[in-house]
Structure formats: structure tokens, C-alpha cells
Design an enzyme around this catalytic site. Structure first.
Site, PDB file in Angstrom:
ATOM      1  CB  THR A  45       5.791  -1.572   3.459  1.00 43.12           C
ATOM      2  OG1 THR A  45       5.380  -0.312   3.250  1.00 43.12           O
ATOM      3  CG2 THR A  45       4.029  -2.266   2.776  1.00 43.12           C
ATOM      4  CG  ASP A 231       2.391   3.640   5.531  1.00 44.12           C
ATOM      5  OD1 ASP A 231       3.448   3.047   6.319  1.00 44.12           O
ATOM      6  OD2 ASP A 231       2.182   3.135   4.177  1.00 44.12           O
ATOM      7  CD  GLU A 232       4.877   7.038   4.636  1.00 48.59           C
ATOM      8  OE1 GLU A 232       5.492   7.885   5.685  1.00 48.59           O
ATOM      9  OE2 GLU A 232       5.374   5.938   3.695  1.00 48.59           O
ATOM     10  NE  ARG A 612      13.236   7.772  -0.597  1.00 54.27           N
ATOM     11  CZ  ARG A 612      13.274   7.106   1.120  1.00 54.27           C
ATOM     12  NH1 ARG A 612      12.281   6.203   1.164  1.00 54.27           N
ATOM     13  NH2 ARG A 612      13.444   7.483   2.461  1.00 54.27           N
TER      14      ARG A 612
END
Length: 743
Positions: A45, A231-232, A612
Site C-alpha cells: 500500500t 491492487d490485489e 496475519r
């Protein structure tokens, strides 16, 4: 290049000092196709936002020529705020267009949809309303080989994700059920067009059809997206791939960021080949790898890397970090799912007590929703505050949807689904048969159902009293529609609440205070929308409501631990992560056992869950797990065996009775699909057999609540109820004095 004079504000300087060499190279890369392979926690990001700011600061484009596309509203908000921060708050008006795929397509269609026969105020149907429409199409069509509702909806959504139109599906369909589904798809699209409505998948399909059929419209939006950043990218499906390709075809300035190791949405159409084959699609592409991880400890990163290296469909990346080694990965095996849940609850209690962590810094992941039951019960027993992500969203609650139906009809009177909901709440005598008469009259006169409602007095099949009620409702709504363009969204909501009889109707219900709180929240949401600098009218407000996602339920400031499926974990990070149910047949899922590509998808899901974690990672499983009322032996997930034992601290249960043995290739396991796992045992009896999961009840002490779980039967039947005033309570139904609330 931006035209002269198009970027006249004070020069903006974007400092790149806090970027590592790979990030800086990606930000400064010359125009053209760019692929940024961004490993988990590597700052993708940051790179995207800095590249946008750099493009603007160097005047390579004006803000009106930059489009950045993400997958979630959360990511959109974060990216937009970071760009504004880099450019300076005084340059707010010059921010580029940052949007989700669905929102970007909705914006394009609001302006251009007329070319396809849609009014700019088209409705966006949620999943429930879409299912209602398909059900009616199925009933009306009455085909000999009529497919089940869920199958029809899934195949229609799949077709849209793959950019397949009804005519194309019909042309290739085999006789029988496949042809029936194609016919239902065609009839469904016709019905949606008549209602001036689209579902979520339509937003993208119709945008692609717009670009494909109208080159002049495509060229206009190609100029608007002269610098396109996605993005992604590993999560794009076929229709998104085609939209991106079309928009970038003129300028060639396409920058995509992604990580094939985090592609986890194959089940909803995502195609990992889109990122793996980027160099084939764009031979001149510049490739950058972001391999420094800023999130996790060395141990967590090594454990996750050991798992994902077993996949074959991936590009080689070597993630590393300057963070410390941290604690070993904790692996616990419980005798049963209750032991597993108790361990998780006790560890959370310890960590949020003497450990110094907050409950909001903890997340528990699981593969299927049904796993949450035992975990929730354990957390309740330990009085640990928690919430479940993926439950009923605010805008999907019945009262809220009833109110939204009025707003949708005001914006789009052709929306027959919302009209039917609107005329029935509050009750005013216009029931199902009366609405059928409205639909019949609309078909006979070839007018929208809303207009037919105003002419019902001319239709002999309806009693005059009911026709007059319909006429009065039509007159008021017609007048409000005329005034809506000059009204605030809050003003419209206030008039609907005051004039429709909605608020007095809620006063007649036992749980009136809670329902009226929903009205107050709707007014607050409308006020917040009106106050935003970007503004917008009723259609834009309804569009935002329709595109709310599960991730927007996540609240890190509420002091509660989060529970969610692994598929919801994307884009998140927590200091402490628990991954429950690391067992063959559950994770990897039994549906994946025979297909290498499915197992690889499950392994990517495991990798996403593990990465995560910032500080502590727990992996748990059981020796046996109860399924469908039958206890089955559990076997260790292959993903656990792929982690170096040196990275693991093993905790075994006191009652372990059988060794965890290697998996035999020929073994099969019980299917734990979400759609097949029961939420609870059979009805509890004791006069409460109708008390189903999700039922709204009222208690003399705790007030209004929703049934979360049930267990037992007969006199021993119990229910876990989440009360607004008392939180979650375990009640013996025989003595609970609960009353079931109607809809």
C-alpha cells in the site's frame, strides 16, 4: 503527460526517504506496464500511494487522469488518506480517483448506462433481493428441468464473473439442466432490466459490455484512467481482467500489485493466471519484487514460508525481515473441539491479563463458520468479550431494509422488489394478492409497478379501500420523488420515517426501543453522507449502502477479540493469531483432497492466515471432532507437517489417547462444507421447537436478543442468546421465559 495548466497548484515534493531500495525503484519506475510482486507485509500500500503521489508531483498526469482500484472499502479509504497525506491536506480537491472495482463500475454505469438501456438511478440488489428475483423467475418459467435456486444463482454469478452473457451461455449449453439454467439467466437479466436494477456481478459485466460495444465510451474512460493502478491483482476474475486490459490499452500505463501466494478466492472466480501470466500479456513489463516483511517475527515468517514453498503455481520470492526471532509457533492438540476451544479461551485470558495485550489485539481464524460455536461458548464461559465478523450487517437487518426500500423506490420507481417490500411495511392492507394485482396491471398497461400502484382504483380485482390506500401512498411518494433531487439524504429519510407511519408502527412492537435505535443510526449515516466533501445524492448513498463489505464490521477499538473465517482475513493483521481446526478434511478442506490446484488454494489460505500474525501465532487441532452428531477421529493437517519442528512449541492434551500419525493418501474424511454443516442440534423441545438460529426473542430481564446457538433437547435444551442489554447468556429454555418475536 498532463496538459499544460491542468495541475496549477503549488508544487508538491514527495520524499522517498522512508522507502527501501526495492520500494523506491517501483515508485520511480518509468511509465509502461509494471508488475510489483509484493510479499505479505512488504508495504504494497505504501508503494502504491507513493507511486500515485510521485506521478502527480512530477506532473506526469493530472489527478483527473489517475485511477487506483482496490478490492475493499477499507483499502480504498486507507489509500486515499495516505495519498492526501503525501500531497498535503490543502491539495484535497486534487486527489485522484481511488475506488473499489464495484464502486468504479457503478460510477461509470451511472454516467454511461443509458447506452445499455439503464437509467442512472438503477438499483443495486443485495444477495437477498437477487435471490428473491431469481426465485420468481424460476416460478414463472416453470421449466421441466428447473434447477435448484442456489445452483441457478451460483451458475449465473459464475457466468457474469467470466464475462459470459445469457446468449453466449444459451449458445453453448447442453440440453437438459444446463440449457434450463441458461434460460433462467436470460429471463433473470430481462427482469432485472425491466426493474432498472443490477446485482453485484452485473456492475462489472455491464461495464465490460459497455466498453466492448461502445468504443467511444471506452476511449473516454481510457483517458480518465491514463495511469491505472490495480491492487490485489492476484484476486481479479475474468471480467475484471478484461476491464483492466481495456482501460490500459490506450496509454499502456498499467501498474499492478499482488502476490500469487495470497490468491484465495478461486471459488468466486479469481484466476491466479492473471498475475502469473502478466509478462505474457505485457512483454515489455517491468518486474519488481518486494521481499522485506515489516509485519511478522522471523519465526512466523519462516513457518509460513515453509508451508507455501510446497506450492508449484508461484513465482520464487524470499521474504525476510529485520524483526526479531520472537516466540516459537505454539501448536496445541485438544482431545475434542471443546478442549481446543478451552485452550484458546484460556490463552486469550492469560494474554489479556498478565500478558499485557488487549482483547482487540487477538483474532481467531477458522476454515468454516460452524467451528465458531465451540469457540464462542468457551469465550463466554471465560467472560472474554468477542464479536463474529461476517454476521448480519447493519444494512441487512429487517427494519433497516424496510426503510431502505422506500429510498430505493424514490430513486428508482421501476424497482419492483423494493416496491413490494415498501407497500407491506407498515401494514396498510396492501398484501401479497393486492401486489399481484399491481404487477398484473403494470404488465397489462406496460408501465412500471409503481405507476400501476397509482392507478389501482381502475382495476376491478382490488377492493376500493385497498386501491385508495395504494393511491394515497403513490401520491405522496410521487411528490417526494419530485422533491428528492433538491433534498438532503437525511431530509428524505426523515420525511419517510415521519410520513410513512413507520415510526408509529415500530412503537407497537415489543422491541420498539432497539428497532428505533436502528432508525436513529440510519439518520446518522445519512447525516454523515450529506456532510462529506464529495457529497452526492440519494442514488450515491444507496450505492454506498449496497457495497458495504464484511471487513467493515471489524472494530479494533471496541475492546473485543475477533472471530472470523480465514477467507475474511485478507488485508488484516493482528499481534496475536489463533488458527483453529488444523485437520485433514477440514483444513485442507475435504473438497480439495483430490485436486492439486484446490490443495494449493487451501495452502495459500493457510499462508495468508499465518502471515496475519505480528508477534504470536497459535495453530490448534483435535484428536476427534463431532460432526453431524457423530464423533470422528481427526488427523493432523498436512500444513502442520510442512512446518519445521524446530519452529514449533508443542502442547499436547492431558487426555491424548492416540498418536498423530502421517496421513495415508487413500484416506477420506467427512465433508465439512459450510453449506452442509448443521448450525445446531435438532429443535430443543420444551415448547421451544420453533426457536431457530437467528430468531429474535425477548426476555423480561435482558430485553431483546437473537438466538446464536442451541444445544440439547427436551427438558435439557439450552440456547445461547445475545441480548442487547445483557450480552451473551446461556439459558435453559424450560425455565428461560423467552418469548419469540415476529418479523
Amino acid at each position: 503527460m498532463a496538459p499544460p495548466g491542468s495541475f496549477e497548484a503549488a508544487t508538491v515534493t514527495v520524499k522517498l526517504d522512508d522507502l527501501n531500495p526495492e520500494q523506491r525503484a517501483a515508485v520511480l519506475a518509468p511509465d509502461g506496464p509494471i508488475l510489483i510482486l509484493a510479499g505479505a507485509g512488504s508495504g504494497k500500500t505504501r508503494v502504491l500511494t507513493y507511486r500515485i503521489a510521485h506521478i502527480l508531483a512530477e506532473r506526469k498526469a493530472s489527478p483527473a487522469e489517475v485511477l487506483a482500484v482496490t478490492f475493499t472499502n477499507k483499502a480504498t479509504k486507507e489509500m486515499r488518506e495516505r495519498v492526501i497525506s503525501l500531497l498535503g491536506d490543502d491539495n484535497y480537491a486534487r486527489q485522484p480517483w481511488v475506488s473499489t472495482f464495484h464502486s468504479a463500475c457503478a460510477r461509470i454505469l451511472r454516467q454511461e448506462g443509458h447506452a445499455l438501456g439503464y437509467d442512472r438511478n438503477f438499483s443495486i440488489l443485495d444477495e437477498g433481493d437477487s435471490m428473491t428475483t431469481i426465485r420468481r423467475v424460476l416460478d414463472d418459467a416453470a421449466l421441466a428441468d428447473s434447477p435448484p435456486l442456489e445452483l441457478a444463482r451460483a451458475r449465473i454469478e459464475q457466468a457474469k464473473n467470466e464475462a459470459v452473457t445469457p446468449d453466449e451461455m444459451l449458445a453453448s449449453a447442453k440440453p437438459g439442466r444446463e440449457a434450463s439454467i441458461a434460460q433462467i439467466y436470460r429471463l433473470y437479466q430481462q427482469r432485472m432490466h425491466e426493474m432498472n436494477a443490477m446485482d453485484f456481478s452485473d456492475l462489472q459485466l455491464q461495464t465490460w459490455l459497455l466498453f466492448e460495444r461502445f468504443p467511444e465510451i471506452l476511449e473516454k474512460w481510457q483517458r480518465r484512467a491514463a495511469h491505472l493502478l490495480v491492487d490485489e491483482y492476484q484476486d481479479t476474475n475474468r471480467v475484471q481482467y478484461l476491464i483492466v486490459q481495456a482501460l490500459a490499452a490506450r496509454s499502456g500505463n498499467l501498474c499492478v500489485v499482488g502476490d500469487e501466494d495470497q490468491s484465495i478466492y478461486r471459488w468466486r472466480g479469481a484466476d491466479i493466471r492473471n498475475i502469473l501470466d502478466f509478462e505474457r500479456d505485457y512483454p515489455a513489463a517491468q518486474i519488481f519484487k518486494l521481499e522485506q516483511n515489516y509485519r511478522s517475527t522471523k519465526t512466523i515468517l519462516a513457518a509460513a514460508g515453509a508451508v507455501i514453498r510446497n506450492n508449484t503455481e508461484r513465482k520464487v520470492k524470499n521474504l525476510w525481515t529485520e524483526n526479531g526471532a520472537g516466540e516459537p509457533v505454539t501448536y496445541y492438540t485438544g482431545a475434542t473441539e471443546r478442549d481446543e476451544a478451552d485452550f484458546i479461551a484460556l490463552e486469550i485470558a492469560r494474554l489479556t491479563g498478565a500478558g499485557g495485550f488487549r482483547a482487540a489485539e487477538v483474532v481467531v481464524f477458522y476454515r468454516v463458520n460452524a467451528q465458531s460455536r465451540a469457540i464462542e461458548e468457551a469465550l463466554v464461559r471465560r467472560r472474554i468479550p468477542y464479536y463474529v465478523v461476517g454476521g448480519v450487517r447493519f444494512y441487512e437487518q429487517r427494519d433497516v431494509k424496510d426503510l431502505l426500500a422506500y429510498l430505493r423506490v424514490i430513486a428508482n420507481p421501476a424497482d419492483a422488489v423494493s416496491l413490494e417490500r415498501m407497500v407491506g411495511t407498515p401494514p396498510r392492507g396492501i398484501g401479497a394478492k393486492s401486489f399481484e394485482a399491481i404487477v398484473e396491471l403494470a404488465a397489462r398497461e406496460r408501465i412500471p409497478a409503481f405507476e400501476a400502484m397509482g392507478r389501482l382504483e381502475t382495476y376491478s380485482k382490488v377492493a376500493l379501500r385497498i386501491a385508495k390506500q395504494a393511491g394515497m401512498l403513490y401520491s405522496w411518494m410521487h411528490d417526494l420523488r419530485e422533491r428528492a433531487p433538491d433534498s438532503s439524504v437525511r431530509g428524505i429519510v426523515e420525511e419517510v420515517v415521519a410520513h410513512s407511519g413507520f415510526e408509529p408502527y415500530l412503537d407497537t412492537l415489543d422491541d420498539a426501543p432497539a428497532r428505533k435505535q436502528n432508525l436513529a443510526e440510519m439518520l446518522s449515516a445519512a447525516s454523515a453522507f450529506d456532510a462529506e466533501k464529495s457529497g452526492g445524492g440519494l442514488s450515491e448513498f444507496l450505492e454506498r449502502v449496497a457495497l458495504v463489505s464484511d471487513t467493515e464490521q471489524i472494530d479494533s477499538s471496541g475492546g473485543r477479540a475477533a472471530l472470523m473465517t480465514l477467507h475474511t482475513s485478507k488485508g488484516l493483521e493482528y499481534p496475536i493469531v489463533f488458527m483453529a481446526g488444523m485437520e485433514e478434511g477440514l483444513f485442507p478442506h475435504s473438497r480439495s483432497a483430490d485436486l492439486d490446484e484446490e490443495v494449493e488454494e487451501e495452502r495459500r489460505l493457510c499462508y495468508v492466515g499465518m502471515t496475519r500474525a505480528r508477534q504470536l501465532l497459535y495453530l490448534t487441532n483435535t484428536l476427534s471432532r463431532e460432526i453431524y452428531g457423530v464423533r470422528q477421529e481427526s488427523r493432523q493437517s498436512r500444513f502442520l507437517r510442512e512446518v519445521d519442528p524446530a519452529l514449533i512449541r508443542r502442547i499436547a492434551p492431558a487426555r491424548e489417547t492416540a498418536p498423530i500419525r502421517p496421513l495415508s493418501p487413500r484416506e477420506t474424511y467427512v465433508d465439512l462444507a459450510d453449506s452442509q454443516l448443521p448450525d445446531d442440534e435438532p429443535g430443543p423441545g420444551g415448547g421451544n421447537g420453533s426457536l431457530s438460529i437467528g430468531a429474535r426473542v425477548i426476555h423480561p430481564t435482558f430485553g431483546r436478543g437473537i438466538v446464536q446457538r442451541r444445544e440439547g433437547r427436551g427438558d435439557g435444551a439450552k440456547a445461547w442468546v445475545n441480548f442487547e442489554r445483557g450480552g451473551i447468556k446461556l439459558l435453559v429454555l424450560k425455565f428461560a421465559n423467552l418469548r419469540l418475536l415476529g418479523d
